[in-house]
Design an enzyme around this catalytic site. Structure first.
Site, PDB file in Angstrom:
ATOM      1  N   ARG A   1       3.877  17.522  -6.876  1.00  0.00           N
ATOM      2  CA  ARG A   1       4.777  18.329  -6.060  1.00  0.00           C
ATOM      3  C   ARG A   1       6.041  18.865  -6.776  1.00  0.00           C
ATOM      4  O   ARG A   1       6.822  19.607  -6.367  1.00  0.00           O
ATOM      5  CB  ARG A   1       5.499  17.622  -4.832  1.00  0.00           C
ATOM      6  CG  ARG A   1       4.568  17.332  -3.777  1.00  0.00           C
ATOM      7  CD  ARG A   1       5.089  16.752  -2.463  1.00  0.00           C
ATOM      8  NE  ARG A   1       5.590  17.838  -1.484  1.00  0.00           N
ATOM      9  CZ  ARG A   1       7.087  18.008  -1.515  1.00  0.00           C
ATOM     10  NH1 ARG A   1       8.019  17.224  -2.225  1.00  0.00           N
ATOM     11  NH2 ARG A   1       7.515  18.868  -0.442  1.00  0.00           N
TER      12      ARG A   1
ATOM     13  N   GLU B   1      -6.284 -10.366  -8.153  1.00  0.00           N
ATOM     14  CA  GLU B   1      -5.072 -10.729  -8.355  1.00  0.00           C
ATOM     15  C   GLU B   1      -4.340  -9.976  -9.379  1.00  0.00           C
ATOM     16  O   GLU B   1      -3.203 -10.345  -9.786  1.00  0.00           O
ATOM     17  CB  GLU B   1      -5.140 -12.252  -8.585  1.00  0.00           C
ATOM     18  CG  GLU B   1      -5.285 -13.280  -7.748  1.00  0.00           C
ATOM     19  CD  GLU B   1      -4.059 -13.148  -6.624  1.00  0.00           C
ATOM     20  OE1 GLU B   1      -3.092 -12.931  -6.732  1.00  0.00           O
ATOM     21  OE2 GLU B   1      -4.657 -13.204  -5.308  1.00  0.00           O
TER      22      GLU B   1
ATOM     23  N   PRO C   1       3.004  -4.603  -7.679  1.00  0.00           N
ATOM     24  CA  PRO C   1       3.995  -4.673  -7.097  1.00  0.00           C
ATOM     25  C   PRO C   1       5.431  -5.139  -7.664  1.00  0.00           C
ATOM     26  O   PRO C   1       6.538  -5.236  -7.109  1.00  0.00           O
ATOM     27  CB  PRO C   1       3.592  -5.725  -5.791  1.00  0.00           C
ATOM     28  CG  PRO C   1       2.111  -6.120  -6.105  1.00  0.00           C
ATOM     29  CD  PRO C   1       1.711  -5.170  -7.416  1.00  0.00           C
TER      30      PRO C   1
ATOM     31  N   ASP D   1      14.137  19.150  -0.199  1.00  0.00           N
ATOM     32  CA  ASP D   1      13.765  17.916   0.352  1.00  0.00           C
ATOM     33  C   ASP D   1      14.617  16.675   0.169  1.00  0.00           C
ATOM     34  O   ASP D   1      15.394  16.604  -0.800  1.00  0.00           O
ATOM     35  CB  ASP D   1      12.328  17.533  -0.405  1.00  0.00           C
ATOM     36  CG  ASP D   1      11.187  18.282   0.195  1.00  0.00           C
ATOM     37  OD1 ASP D   1      11.146  18.960   1.223  1.00  0.00           O
ATOM     38  OD2 ASP D   1      10.202  18.355  -0.625  1.00  0.00           O
TER      39      ASP D   1
HETATM   40  N1  SAM Z   1      -1.357 -10.734  -7.728  1.00  0.00           N
HETATM   41  C1  SAM Z   1      -0.369  -9.600  -7.647  1.00  0.00           C
HETATM   42  C2  SAM Z   1       1.093 -10.028  -7.406  1.00  0.00           C
HETATM   43  O1  SAM Z   1       1.396 -11.003  -6.853  1.00  0.00           O
HETATM   44  O2  SAM Z   1       1.943  -9.132  -8.324  1.00  0.00           O
HETATM   45  C3  SAM Z   1      -0.931  -8.692  -6.674  1.00  0.00           C
HETATM   46  C4  SAM Z   1      -2.263  -8.413  -6.857  1.00  0.00           C
HETATM   47  S1  SAM Z   1      -2.732  -6.928  -5.637  1.00  0.00           S
HETATM   48  C5  SAM Z   1      -3.713  -7.823  -4.338  1.00  0.00           C
HETATM   49  C6  SAM Z   1      -4.039  -6.022  -6.564  1.00  0.00           C
HETATM   50  C7  SAM Z   1      -3.666  -4.594  -7.022  1.00  0.00           C
HETATM   51  O3  SAM Z   1      -3.166  -3.757  -6.162  1.00  0.00           O
HETATM   52  C8  SAM Z   1      -2.552  -4.858  -8.098  1.00  0.00           C
HETATM   53  O4  SAM Z   1      -2.935  -5.258  -9.404  1.00  0.00           O
HETATM   54  C9  SAM Z   1      -1.983  -3.558  -8.092  1.00  0.00           C
HETATM   55  O5  SAM Z   1      -2.719  -2.558  -8.887  1.00  0.00           O
HETATM   56  C10 SAM Z   1      -2.039  -3.196  -6.547  1.00  0.00           C
HETATM   57  N2  SAM Z   1      -0.826  -3.039  -5.858  1.00  0.00           N
HETATM   58  C11 SAM Z   1      -0.672  -3.948  -4.689  1.00  0.00           C
HETATM   59  N3  SAM Z   1       0.625  -3.529  -4.242  1.00  0.00           N
HETATM   60  C12 SAM Z   1       1.149  -2.900  -5.041  1.00  0.00           C
HETATM   61  C13 SAM Z   1       2.290  -1.963  -4.747  1.00  0.00           C
HETATM   62  N4  SAM Z   1       3.253  -2.314  -3.962  1.00  0.00           N
HETATM   63  N5  SAM Z   1       2.405  -1.121  -5.783  1.00  0.00           N
HETATM   64  C14 SAM Z   1       1.918  -0.728  -6.514  1.00  0.00           C
HETATM   65  N6  SAM Z   1       0.444  -1.207  -6.507  1.00  0.00           N
HETATM   66  C15 SAM Z   1       0.269  -2.378  -5.933  1.00  0.00           C
END
Ligand code: SAM
Length: 248
Positions: free
Chosen positions: A157, A119, A92, A172
């Protein structure tokens, strides 16, 4: 052809989705290959440990060793051209996925994707292993598997031949910088709602003009931010001015 390599601790998640529809057909046609790798196979202890406690407090984090081992192994055994590396961490905290980023990623022949859990991953992976960090939006999911599926879908795509009609891809939303115009199918009259007359007229020039204007209209009302970075003709600008003056 693009090879997607997914590193995950939940390989089974992927089987159903990737065997169906356009993505399934793209694999049958040899336009894409999707490989999944169980991160535990690259752990260094007999218990196949991939995670550990966070220094300083917190819950669990992916350890660096299995991730480095897996990526290096894929590079050694599966990837012939190592010059242009694309090793993506789904996170994220990354650059938000959009059409332009998808186009950039589609220029790579091999794309390695790391799906985090818990995490996330040890910071040394971010600093020393990955080349791209990609987010699918400002929210936090439980893992990187869904984001990696989204990324594979979006990038696939864009490969010529994956979607039957390449025209529909280029029309698109976002492909031309605008939101797509409204679309209708039969019946031309449903309940009391009629399809716009121009679309039934058979006049191709007028239809194209209508589509462009309706695309501008949708973008103007829903995503005005997009209008700043799209190339607009004199005619487009006149139409937008009318929208501003509420004359259209
Ligand atoms: N502790 C991290 C942070 O606050 O940035 C979040 C960890 S999340 C619970 C677990 C995993 O989900 C991440 O390592 C990532 O690979 C994936 N993930 C969660 N949200 C995501 C998003 N919006 N985009 C891409 N990957 C995401």
């Amino acid at each position: 052809m693009i090879n997607f390599h997914i590193l995950t601790i939940f390989k089974n998640i992927f089987s159903e989705y990737f065997f169906e529809g356009i993505i399934g057909k793209a694999q049958d046609k040899g336009l894409i290959n999707i490989y999944t790798y169980d991160l535990r196979d690259y752990a260094e202890d007999k218990h196949k440990t991939v995670d550990d406690y966070i220094f300083g407090g917190g819950s669990m984090l992916f350890k660096p060793e299995p991730l480095f081992n897996a990526v290096e192994n894929i590079q050694k055994n599966k990837i012939l051209n190592n010059n242009k590396k694309c090793i993506i961490l789904l996170t994220p905290q990354g650059q938000q996925l959009n059409h332009n980023l998808a186009k950039e990623i589609a220029s790579f022949k091999d794309i390695i994707m790391i799906c985090g859990r818990y995490e996330g991953v040890d910071e040394r992976v971010r600093e020393n292993l990955v080349t791209h960090e990609v987010s699918i939006g400002d929210y936090v999911l439980t893992g990187g598997e869904l984001p990696s599926m989204v990324l594979i879908d979006v990038v696939s795509r864009l490969i010529p031949g994956v979607v039957g009609s390449q025209d529909s891809v280029s029309e698109d939303s976002f492909a031309r910088g605008l939101i797509e115009h409204p679309q209708y199918t039969r019946p031309s009259m449903f309940r009391n709602w009629k399809v716009p007359e121009v679309l039934l007229s058979g006049n191709h020039k007028e239809i194209l003009k209508w589509r462009r204007q309706e695309s501008l209209r949708k973008t103007f009302y829903r995503r005005p931010d997009l209008l700043d970075s799209v190339k607009l003709s004199e005619e487009d600008l006149l139409f937008i001015n009318k929208l501003k003056l509420k004359e259209e």
